[in-house]
Scaffold this active site. Structure first.
Site: not given
Ligand code: NAP
Length: 299
Positions: A128, A131-132
């Site tokens: 992701c 997200c990261d």
């Protein structure tokens, strides 16, 4: 005893919860502990009509809130076992039984099955970018895959990282044209075609990717700080394997009524065998499944 137990808290599960509660059914939604399912990790959703561009987590939170307002009970618990014939789901905290059950467990990123993928998860391996990606600011990263997800992940990362290598086993992408064209215009993206990822390197943290150059059959190593895997998705149907016949891809055969071969059990969203998997089709499945469950209970 609930009227309906819904396994899954993504768009299909939330829509099923909303419709079931509005139909006056005593409704339980087991979310699985990952808020919003795949929507929870989508950076923006621009194709869900009527909402404008929203972040995935915002849209997911709104969907849950609407279902809760209608009276659906949500539990952030993962079903560890499901018995479809008994319409029962077991979580670590006990059994939940329904007079009907809607299975809407969604899909999960496909694993490559290569060394380092699991052991370096969260230590440079991610599924992701939204997200990261921020952890890799100014660094070099690799995206593995060649569909729309890989292209979208590479674009997100290109805004944060020094260089993004897109490693794909074929010689072209099969992503949406809009994404491919944007990617080709992005200066800090390098394509590595005909390259099969073989291992993610590193002990504590990711240090590189080993891949096979298919044209020369040479193994090569590419130093990088992160590896983002975008190799498609697989349905989360392990819990029902052996209880229902699944198709070759592991999806649950059910027509647009979402009825499965087991009376009182419905399959909604990305777990169902169908042609198009989008937020909007998952939501549609959820609504249909809840209304079909209500009809089943009336009979
Ligand atoms: P996908 O279209 O199935 O693409 C998966 C990619 O991963 C393919 O290129 C495939 O290679 C590759 N792959 C699969 N297994 C692999 C392995 N073991 N090793 C290396 N590569 C592997 O999946 P997706 O990209 O996740 O897209 C899913 C759906 O979501 C599509 O309908 C897509 O249009 C949609 N989507 C849309 C957007 C958007 O912004 N509009 C963004 C993301 C997703 P091969 O090509 O060789 O099979």
């Amino acid at each position: 005893m609930y009227d309906v137990v819904i396994v899954g808290g993504g768009p299909a599960g939330c829509a099923a919860g909303l419709y079931a509660a509005r139909a006056g059914l005593r409704t339980l939604v087991l979310t699985g502990g990952e808020p919003g399912g795949q929507l929870g990790i989508a950076e923006t959703v621009e194709n869900y009509p009527g909402t404008g561009a929203l972040s995935g987590p915002e849209l997911a939170a709104d969907m849950r809130q609407d279902a809760e307002k209608a009276g659906a009970e949500f539990r952030d618990e993962r079903a560890a076992e499901v018995c479809l014939r008994e319409r029962r789901a077991e979580t670590g905290r006990g059994a939940c039984r329904g007079r009907t059950l809607i299975f809407a467990a969604g899909a999960a990123p496909r694993r490559l099955g290569i060394p380092g993928e699991e052991s370096l998860r969260g230590r440079g391996v991610s599924w992701c970018a939204a997200c990261d990606g921020a952890f890799f600011k100014g660094k070099d990263v690799v995206v593995v895959g060649g569909g729309s997800s890989a292209a979208a992940e590479a674009l997100t990362l290109s805004r944060l990282c020094r260089r993004v290598y897109l490693v794909h086993r074929r010689d072209s992408l099969r992503a949406e044209r809009r994404l491919t064209e944007e990617l080709e215009r992005t200066e800090n993206v390098t394509f590595l075609w005909n390259a099969q990822a073989e291992a993610i390197l590193g002990t504590e943290m990711v240090t590189g990717l080993a891949y096979r150059e298919l044209s020369s059959d040479q193994r090569r190593e590419l130093p990088c700080a992160g590896v983002f895997i975008a190799a498609g998705r697989e349905p989360s149907t392990e819990l029902v394997r052996g209880q229902l016949e699944l198709d070759a891809g592991g999806y649950i055969p059910a027509d647009e009524t979402t009825r499965t071969a087991i009376p009182g059990v419905f399959a909604a969203g990305d777990v169902r065998a169908k042609a198009v998997r989008q937020v909007v089709t998952a939501v549609a499945d959820g609504a249909v499944a809840a209304l079909m469950a209500a009809k089943y209970l009336e009979a």
